[in-house]
Design a protein around this motif. Structure first.
Motif, PDB file in Angstrom:
ATOM      1  N   CYS B 113      15.207 -11.315  14.446  1.00 49.05           N
ATOM      2  CA  CYS B 113      15.341 -11.231  13.242  1.00 49.05           C
ATOM      3  C   CYS B 113      16.500 -10.252  12.907  1.00 49.05           C
ATOM      4  CB  CYS B 113      14.241 -11.332  12.313  1.00 49.05           C
ATOM      5  SG  CYS B 113      14.905 -11.699  10.456  1.00 49.05           S
ATOM      6  N   CYS B 117      11.643  -7.569   7.217  1.00 48.09           N
ATOM      7  CA  CYS B 117      10.978  -7.777   5.960  1.00 48.09           C
ATOM      8  C   CYS B 117       9.398  -7.140   6.182  1.00 48.09           C
ATOM      9  CB  CYS B 117      10.713  -9.021   5.549  1.00 48.09           C
ATOM     10  SG  CYS B 117      12.391  -9.885   5.294  1.00 48.09           S
ATOM     11  N   CYS B 120       6.290  -9.483   6.687  1.00 48.73           N
ATOM     12  CA  CYS B 120       6.595 -10.502   7.728  1.00 48.73           C
ATOM     13  C   CYS B 120       5.450 -10.899   8.595  1.00 48.73           C
ATOM     14  CB  CYS B 120       7.766 -10.209   8.590  1.00 48.73           C
ATOM     15  SG  CYS B 120       8.342 -11.743   9.697  1.00 48.73           S
ATOM     16  N   GLU B 164      14.459 -15.665  12.813  1.00 51.91           N
ATOM     17  CA  GLU B 164      15.709 -16.365  11.821  1.00 51.91           C
ATOM     18  C   GLU B 164      16.480 -17.378  12.668  1.00 51.91           C
ATOM     19  OE1 GLU B 164      16.883 -16.327   8.921  1.00 51.91           O
ATOM     20  OE2 GLU B 164      18.484 -17.455  10.089  1.00 51.91           O
ATOM     21  N   ASN B 197      17.056 -16.680   6.271  1.00 48.02           N
ATOM     22  CA  ASN B 197      17.138 -15.637   5.150  1.00 48.02           C
ATOM     23  C   ASN B 197      18.438 -15.430   4.841  1.00 48.02           C
ATOM     24  OD1 ASN B 197      18.747 -14.284   7.236  1.00 48.02           O
ATOM     25  ND2 ASN B 197      16.900 -13.149   8.027  1.00 48.02           N
ATOM     26  N   SER B 219      15.438 -17.664   1.629  1.00 45.63           N
ATOM     27  CA  SER B 219      14.466 -16.744   1.283  1.00 45.63           C
ATOM     28  C   SER B 219      15.229 -15.793   0.359  1.00 45.63           C
ATOM     29  CB  SER B 219      13.729 -16.147   2.362  1.00 45.63           C
ATOM     30  OG  SER B 219      13.019 -17.133   3.104  1.00 45.63           O
ATOM     31  N   ARG B 231      12.843  -6.675   1.720  1.00 45.81           N
ATOM     32  CA  ARG B 231      13.499  -7.344   2.519  1.00 45.81           C
ATOM     33  C   ARG B 231      14.863  -6.435   3.067  1.00 45.81           C
ATOM     34  NH1 ARG B 231      11.936 -12.587   2.957  1.00 45.81           N
ATOM     35  NH2 ARG B 231      13.887 -13.084   3.896  1.00 45.81           N
TER      36      ARG B 231
END
Ligand code: SF4
Ligand code: SF4
Lengths: 46, 470
Positions: B113, B117, B120, B164, B197, B219, B231
């Motif tokens: 990713c 975050c 997560c 992601e 994201n 998101s 984030r």
């Protein structure tokens, strides 16, 4: 005309036992990381 | 009427909000708005264990005999019409065919990713393992797997997830094309969704998603400071500026066909935590920047996490939901209107009862697939080795585990059996139950309380909207 109670929605969930269960509807994950699509927020595809 | 053995708590739910007296008949799904005498009659009936005459006398003493007659006649008529005082139909077996029919998969195309975050569940994208990408070979096998395992079902669902997924965009593109071809050969359709994201949601990606009718879940947590706190990028800087810009461009080009997740839709979704208990402000912020389809949900966190909910947060969150419901109503039919996913409640045309008993279908209808092709009951279980149920190459699914999840429906959960929300919530999230209680049959309490609160708000909106047109 009822005076004390207004029915907003008349539903009969119990009857859907006979008509339902085809399983063609969308899956419904309710976790935060997904669409969070709880069954209450879905419609039947039929 | 004899209601002496009637379980009022499990079969009815009545509450007041914004001056409305709202009654849900749980087993029929019917919704009513009561005036004060009728409301007190119901309360009295419940208090005196269903004693009809006793409750009626009480109402007569307070409101007069004529009024009491009217109220109790209306209650009786609704009962005869099966819209009130209905009984639980009991478990309907078999809800679904006994064979495991997998109709949806979550493809973890990237265990990597570009954000970090805080909350997560995937351990900032790597699911506690090596950062890795799904190969096209594993992806293709996953497509073959679902087309076969969905058996007679014509509609299959594939969600590109991660980490992601856009960090592996090449494979996503390839699999969409491959999936379309393979599905056509067997007369099926695959509905693709992508959960992202939005960091990499550039013009090229947008064009691809539009051209291929891919539903998208984007998101964003809301206000800049709220989003950036939870984030950030790997270097700690906030992601709001870039992400909100990309999302704005995307949503301005896409109209949802319906507030429900049908057709080719988008949703902007956020997570709220202890840090933004006034999350209604985040929803309104998202609506203000053009995100008309919004969903925000409570974080699921370990108690020691700094952003985990604490004692005393619940009433604050309840107030936020109520404020949001009023803001939602006030903006209806104005240019500022928006849809909030959890306020969409279809009472008449909702799913059938069999569907409502078990909800998500994790483990027997829905599986998640790791970058290596391993199968898990759902994306939240990926990486928990004890939950691994097979792999796409062998094509075998652990039937004992499937059965365990299949039988985790509302009638097998003591908490749910007596809960008025059971046919709307369908027993909660197994993963949350497992994470909190190490048992998929014991729901996560905080989740339950918030679930019930947002359902109340959704019903309140129904009643208010009916009053506005009526
Ligand atoms: S999971 Fe909680 S809110 Fe949902 S039906 Fe069960 S007890 Fe009710
Ligand atoms: S177990 Fe929870 S996270 Fe997994 S699919 Fe079901 S609702 Fe979603």
């Amino acid at each position: 005309m009822p005076k004390h109670i207004v029915t907003i929605t008349k539903a009969n969930l119990k009857d859907t036992v006979k008509t339902g269960g085809c399983g063609e509807c969308q899956t419904s994950c309710q976790s935060a990381c997904k669409t969070s699509c709880t069954v209450g927020n879905q419609v039947c595809v039929k | 009427m004899d209601l002496r053995n009637y379980d009022f708590g499990a079969n009815l739910h009545w509450f007041e909000q914004g001056g409305q007296r709202i009654v849900l008949d749980v087993n029929s799904g019917s919704l009513h708005s009561f005036d004060r005498p009728a409301w007190e009659a119901l309360q009295r009936l419940s208090d005196c264990g269903g004693g009809w005459e006793q409750a009626k006398q009480w109402i007569a003493a307070k409101y007069g005999a004529v009024e009491a007659e009217e109220v109790f006649l209306e209650l009786q008529q609704l009962a005869e019409a099966e819209s009130l005082f209905t009984e639980d139909p009991g478990f309907v077996a078999p809800a679904y065919p006994q064979d495991t029919v997998i109709k949806a998969i979550c493809l973890h195309v990237a265990h990597d990713c570009n954000l970090r975050c805080e909350y997560c569940f995937a351990g900032t994208g790597d699911f506690g393992g090596e950062r890795s990408l799904m190969s096209s070979e594993v992806g293709r096998q996953a497509i073959r797997f679902i087309l076969e395992k969905s058996r007679h079902r014509r509609h299959c669902e594939v969600d590109f997830f991660g980490g992601e997924p856009l960090v592996n965009f090449g494979v996503v593109k390839e699999l969409v094309e491959f999936g379309r071809q393979e599905a056509a050969k067997v007369g099926k359709t695959i509905k693709f969704t992508l959960t992202t994201n939005a960091v990499l949601l550039n013009q090229q990606v947008r064009d691809f998603l539009e051209a291929n009718d891919i539903s998208v879940v984007l998101s964003l947590d809301g206000r800049p400071e709220v989003n950036d706190r939870m984030r950030p990028y790997a270097d700690g800087s906030g992601s709001y500026k870039e992400v909100s810009g990309n999302i704005k461009e995307f949503v301005s080009a896409r109209q949802n066909p319906s507030p429900y997740a049908v057709g080719t839709y988008y949703y902007v979704r956020g997570t709220y935590t202890h840090n933004n208990l006034d999350f209604d402000q985040d929803v309104l912020h998202m609506a203000d920047i053009g995100c008309k389809q919004v969903s925000v949900e409570p974080v699921v966190a370990a108690p020691q996490d700094p952003y985990a909910f604490q004692e005393g947060d619940l009433p604050i969150l309840a107030d936020s939901y109520e404020r949001l419901a009023d803001a939602y109503l006030a903006r209806r039919r104005t240019p500022q209107e928006f849809d909030f996913f959890h306020f969409n409640l279809e009472l008449g045309k909702g799913p059938c009862l069999p569907k409502r008993l078990s909800g998500c279908g994790a483990g027997y209808e829905y599986l998640a697939i790791s970058p290596d092709g391993d199968l898990y009951p759902c994306h939240q279980f990926v990486g928990k080795e004890e939950f691994k149920v097979g792999d796409v190459f062998s094509g075998k699914v652990d039937t004992a585990m499937a059965e365990k999840f299949r039988s985790a429906h509302v009638y097998n959960k003591p908490e749910c059996l007596k809960c008025w929300a059971r046919f709307f919530c369908s027993g909660g999230c197994h993963a949350a139950a497992y994470n909190f209680n190490a048992d998929i049959l014991t729901p996560y309490q905080m989740g339950c309380q918030l679930q019930r609160k947002r359902l109340e708000c959704a019903m309140y909106i129904k009643v208010k909207e009916a009053a506005a047109v009526g």
